[in-house]
Design a protein around this motif. Structure first.
Motif, PDB file in Angstrom:
ATOM      1  N   GLY A 129       7.243  -2.118   9.109  1.00 36.74           N
ATOM      2  CA  GLY A 129       7.544  -2.456   7.752  1.00 36.74           C
ATOM      3  C   GLY A 129       8.553  -3.270   7.332  1.00 36.74           C
ATOM      4  O   GLY A 129       9.512  -3.288   8.056  1.00 36.74           O
ATOM      5  N   ARG A 130       8.484  -3.915   6.270  1.00 37.31           N
ATOM      6  CA  ARG A 130       9.548  -4.649   5.713  1.00 37.31           C
ATOM      7  C   ARG A 130      10.344  -3.900   4.492  1.00 37.31           C
ATOM      8  O   ARG A 130      11.718  -3.737   4.547  1.00 37.31           O
ATOM      9  N   ASN A 131       9.544  -3.486   3.532  1.00 35.02           N
ATOM     10  CA  ASN A 131       9.959  -2.648   2.425  1.00 35.02           C
ATOM     11  C   ASN A 131       9.150  -1.351   2.224  1.00 35.02           C
ATOM     12  O   ASN A 131       8.482  -1.140   1.149  1.00 35.02           O
ATOM     13  N   ASN A 185       5.096  -3.641   1.971  1.00 35.37           N
ATOM     14  CA  ASN A 185       5.718  -3.028   0.724  1.00 35.37           C
ATOM     15  C   ASN A 185       4.811  -1.675   0.534  1.00 35.37           C
ATOM     16  O   ASN A 185       3.675  -1.882   0.171  1.00 35.37           O
ATOM     17  N   GLY A 186       5.474  -0.721   0.464  1.00 31.65           N
ATOM     18  CA  GLY A 186       4.917   0.628   0.155  1.00 31.65           C
ATOM     19  C   GLY A 186       5.615   1.766   0.792  1.00 31.65           C
ATOM     20  O   GLY A 186       6.616   1.812   1.167  1.00 31.65           O
ATOM     21  N   SER A 187       4.669   2.654   1.265  1.00 26.31           N
ATOM     22  CA  SER A 187       5.024   3.837   1.686  1.00 26.31           C
ATOM     23  C   SER A 187       3.693   4.631   2.698  1.00 26.31           C
ATOM     24  O   SER A 187       2.805   4.217   2.560  1.00 26.31           O
ATOM     25  N   VAL A 188       4.167   5.369   3.672  1.00 26.15           N
ATOM     26  CA  VAL A 188       3.376   6.036   4.433  1.00 26.15           C
ATOM     27  C   VAL A 188       3.878   7.259   4.716  1.00 26.15           C
ATOM     28  O   VAL A 188       4.936   7.935   5.014  1.00 26.15           O
ATOM     29  N   THR A 189       2.998   8.299   4.248  1.00 25.21           N
ATOM     30  CA  THR A 189       3.243   9.824   4.298  1.00 25.21           C
ATOM     31  C   THR A 189       2.183  10.479   5.085  1.00 25.21           C
ATOM     32  O   THR A 189       0.962  10.114   4.868  1.00 25.21           O
ATOM     33  N   SER A 230      11.498  -0.852  10.550  1.00 22.88           N
ATOM     34  CA  SER A 230      11.608  -1.273   9.130  1.00 22.88           C
ATOM     35  C   SER A 230      12.698  -2.070   8.910  1.00 22.88           C
ATOM     36  O   SER A 230      14.027  -1.650   9.339  1.00 22.88           O
ATOM     37  N   THR A 231      12.833  -2.916   7.850  1.00 23.14           N
ATOM     38  CA  THR A 231      14.152  -3.305   7.250  1.00 23.14           C
ATOM     39  C   THR A 231      14.644  -2.709   6.088  1.00 23.14           C
ATOM     40  O   THR A 231      15.588  -2.255   6.098  1.00 23.14           O
ATOM     41  N   ASN A 232      13.903  -2.325   5.075  1.00 19.61           N
ATOM     42  CA  ASN A 232      14.533  -1.429   4.062  1.00 19.61           C
ATOM     43  C   ASN A 232      13.306  -0.435   3.842  1.00 19.61           C
ATOM     44  O   ASN A 232      12.219  -0.584   3.466  1.00 19.61           O
ATOM     45  N   GLY A 233      13.717   0.660   4.305  1.00 21.90           N
ATOM     46  CA  GLY A 233      13.150   1.902   4.042  1.00 21.90           C
ATOM     47  C   GLY A 233      13.389   3.076   4.920  1.00 21.90           C
ATOM     48  O   GLY A 233      14.259   2.752   5.871  1.00 21.90           O
ATOM     49  N   SER A 234      13.729   4.430   4.562  1.00 20.51           N
ATOM     50  CA  SER A 234      14.096   5.436   5.036  1.00 20.51           C
ATOM     51  C   SER A 234      12.908   6.039   6.144  1.00 20.51           C
ATOM     52  O   SER A 234      11.902   5.969   5.578  1.00 20.51           O
ATOM     53  N   VAL A 235      13.330   6.795   7.084  1.00 21.88           N
ATOM     54  CA  VAL A 235      12.278   7.336   8.023  1.00 21.88           C
ATOM     55  C   VAL A 235      12.638   8.841   8.019  1.00 21.88           C
ATOM     56  O   VAL A 235      13.908   9.171   8.301  1.00 21.88           O
ATOM     57  N   THR A 236      11.604   9.673   7.913  1.00 23.51           N
ATOM     58  CA  THR A 236      11.762  11.116   7.817  1.00 23.51           C
ATOM     59  C   THR A 236      10.714  11.626   9.007  1.00 23.51           C
ATOM     60  O   THR A 236       9.492  11.373   8.749  1.00 23.51           O
ATOM     61  N   LEU A 271       0.988  -1.282  -0.020  1.00 21.05           N
ATOM     62  CA  LEU A 271       0.137  -0.052  -0.011  1.00 21.05           C
ATOM     63  C   LEU A 271       0.900   1.164  -0.056  1.00 21.05           C
ATOM     64  O   LEU A 271       1.826   1.325   0.643  1.00 21.05           O
ATOM     65  N   GLU A 272       0.450   2.392  -0.790  1.00 25.47           N
ATOM     66  CA  GLU A 272       0.764   3.486  -0.798  1.00 25.47           C
ATOM     67  C   GLU A 272       0.026   4.296   0.191  1.00 25.47           C
ATOM     68  O   GLU A 272      -1.049   4.489  -0.623  1.00 25.47           O
TER      69      GLU A 272
END
Length: 244
Positions: free
Chosen positions: A144-146, A128-132, A161-167, A23-24
């Motif tokens: 999250g995983r990716n 898999n995806g992103s959260v904004t 998270s395993t693979n993913g940046s955090v801002t 999910l995005e």
């Protein structure tokens, strides 16, 4: 594209728990909102099976696992379950991590917009995806995983998270961030901040007196005290660390 919108009355801040394999997600915290909404768009077989239930003051949202399709001969084989890192190419079709590709055009993306009252608490589990997020949230808890995470303004935050940046734009409470492959950026901290990654840079700027721990294995660490009284601990194995 198929769409579906879920609604629940919510004149006060709400707690949302959302689970989705892919999910995005965009989250909007809106002042004065009296109804929370979750608008989902994407493949029909996923959108139609999503559920959202209000239970004891919490909104529980579940987006189902997409089917994994693998071409087999002249027909189609459907495999239920998770496929991580799998790529199948056959008969002009490609399936990557369970997402079917047709020719050069990818399958429909799965996207959602969550609108909730300002000051709400959001918990997400997205493989898999992103959260904004935008607006003011009282708390964010993300697994999250990716998947990447970008938070505008929050009280407290826990992210793993395993693979993913955090801002994080700014936080007024405690922050606990851990990722394996990804950068960590925190624009303004609260009184207690822990930021850890294995492969990536860590950049933290203080927003109050308190304590900051910033660590990485492969990357640079930069902590800016911004004039506050801050007890800082930094560590990197392959990189440089600076405290300003």
């Amino acid at each position: 594209m198929t769409t579906q919108t879920f609604r629940t009355p919510s004149a006060t801040p709400v707690t949302v728990a959302l689970t989705a394999p892919n999910l995005e997600l965009s989250v909007e915290a809106v002042p004065g909102l009296t109804e929370a909404t979750f608008h989902l768009s994407g493949p029909e077989e996923i959108v139609r099976q999503a559920i959202a239930n209000a239970i004891d003051g919490a909104w529980i949202i579940t987006v189902p696992q997409p089917r994994t399709t693998v071409p087999a001969g002249s027909g189609m084989t459907v495999i239920a379950g998770d496929v991580y890192g799998g790529v199948v190419m056959s008969g002009g079709r490609t399936v990557i991590n369970g997402v079917s590709m047709s020719g050069s055009a990818p399958a429909e993306p799965l996207r959602a917009r969550l609108r909730i009252p300002q000051g709400s608490l959001v918990g997400t589990r997205i493989d898999n995806g992103s959260v904004t997020t935008s607006g003011e949230l009282s708390g964010v808890h993300h697994q999250g995983r990716n998947s990447s995470l970008s938070v505008h303004s929050v009280g407290g935050l826990v992210a793993k998270s395993t693979n993913g940046s955090v801002t994080v734009g700014r936080a007024s409470g405690e922050i606990d961030v851990e990722t394996t492959n990804g950068t960590v950026f925190i624009g303004r901290t609260g009184p207690l901040t822990k930021a850890r990654t294995t492969n990536g840079n860590v950049v933290v700027s203080a927003g109050s007196h308190g304590r900051i721990t910033a660590q990485t294995t492969n990357g640079n660490v930069t902590v800016d005290k911004s004039g506050y009284r801050v007890n800082v601990t930094t560590h990197t194995t392959n990189g440089h660390d600076r405290v300003l």
